[in-house]
Design an enzyme around this catalytic site. Structure first.
Site, short mmCIF file in Angstrom:
data_model
loop_
_atom_site.label_atom_id
_atom_site.label_comp_id
_atom_site.label_asym_id
_atom_site.label_seq_id
_atom_site.Cartn_x
_atom_site.Cartn_y
_atom_site.Cartn_z
N HIS A 49 4.96 -3.76 0.43
CA HIS A 49 4.11 -3.37 -0.70
C HIS A 49 4.71 -2.15 -1.38
CE1 HIS A 49 2.47 -0.96 2.72
NE2 HIS A 49 2.62 -0.01 1.82
C1 T46 Z 1 2.48 2.40 3.85
C2 T46 Z 1 3.20 2.14 5.10
C3 T46 Z 1 4.27 3.14 5.39
C4 T46 Z 1 -6.76 1.72 6.63
O1 T46 Z 1 -7.92 1.29 6.80
N1 T46 Z 1 -6.55 3.05 6.35
C5 T46 Z 1 -5.30 3.55 6.17
O2 T46 Z 1 -5.16 4.77 5.92
C6 T46 Z 1 -4.18 2.68 6.26
C7 T46 Z 1 -2.76 3.21 6.05
C8 T46 Z 1 -4.39 1.36 6.54
N2 T46 Z 1 -5.67 0.89 6.74
C9 T46 Z 1 -5.88 -0.50 7.09
C10 T46 Z 1 -5.50 -1.52 6.02
C11 T46 Z 1 -5.11 -2.73 6.83
O3 T46 Z 1 -6.25 -3.50 7.12
O4 T46 Z 1 -5.06 -0.81 8.22
C12 T46 Z 1 -4.58 -2.14 8.15
C13 T46 Z 1 -3.07 -2.19 8.26
O5 T46 Z 1 -2.50 -1.63 7.05
P1 T46 Z 1 -1.17 -2.22 6.40
O6 T46 Z 1 -1.05 -3.64 6.66
O7 T46 Z 1 -1.15 -1.76 4.96
O8 T46 Z 1 -0.05 -1.42 7.24
P2 T46 Z 1 1.52 -1.30 6.94
O9 T46 Z 1 2.15 -0.81 8.19
O10 T46 Z 1 2.05 -2.54 6.35
O11 T46 Z 1 1.63 -0.16 5.81
C14 T46 Z 1 1.22 1.17 6.10
C15 T46 Z 1 0.35 1.73 4.98
O12 T46 Z 1 -0.77 0.86 4.76
C16 T46 Z 1 1.10 1.87 3.69
O13 T46 Z 1 0.37 2.63 2.76
O14 T46 Z 1 3.05 2.89 2.89
O15 T46 Z 1 2.36 2.00 6.27
#
Ligand code: T46
Length: 133
Positions: A49
């Protein structure tokens, strides 16, 4: 594409090392959120993303991982394997994290609270966004 990494200074002695990072000091933005990834698998990639407004520093405080950065024109990969080195990921940069060591802990310092509205999770929409379509 400019890759911005920052080496944070450490207070090191025979007692070990201490690295302190203050928002609007060591890093330009105020830190509104801290989160961290751990229990990661070497075979899985995360991220996929870009953010519209969010600024972040990624610091692999334990173990190692790699981060792919893509600004819509160029791609580059950066390996993070030092606990005092941060990689800046600003708005409009598609990013993917991969090749996590089993013990990796990836700490993220973010400029704002979590908002799903700020995410662009589809690559074609990302290209339209950065190309101003
Ligand atoms: C990024 C990279 C480096 C939350 O509820 N609160 C939060 O602060 C974050 C970061 C995530 N979430 C929830 C949203 C999803 O349901 O946690 C779940 C996993 O998040 P995501 O799939 O977006 O995780 P990554 O590892 O793909 O990405 C994360 C961050 O979301 C993103 O902003 O830049 O790490």
């Amino acid at each position: 594409m400019e890759i911005i990494t920052k080496v944070f200074s450490s207070h090191s002695s025979d007692r070990g090392n201490l690295t302190a990072i203050e928002g609007e000091n060591e890093i330009a933005f105020p830190i509104k959120r801290v989160y961290y990834l751990y229990g990661l698998s070497h075979d899985l990639r995360r991220g996929f993303h870009a953010h519209k407004r969010l600024e972040q520093y990624l610091i692999c405080i334990y173990g190692s991982c790699s981060v792919l950065l893509d600004d819509g024109k160029e791609r580059a990969s950066v390996k993070l394997d030092r606990p005092n080195v941060g990689l800046y990921v600003g708005p409009g940069i598609w990013h993917e994290m991969f090749e996590f060591s089993k013990d990796a802990v990836l700490l993220v310092l973010a400029s704002d609270r979590y908002s799903e509205e700020d995410y662009i999770r589809d690559y074609c929409s990302f290209l339209d966004y950065v190309q101003g379509a």
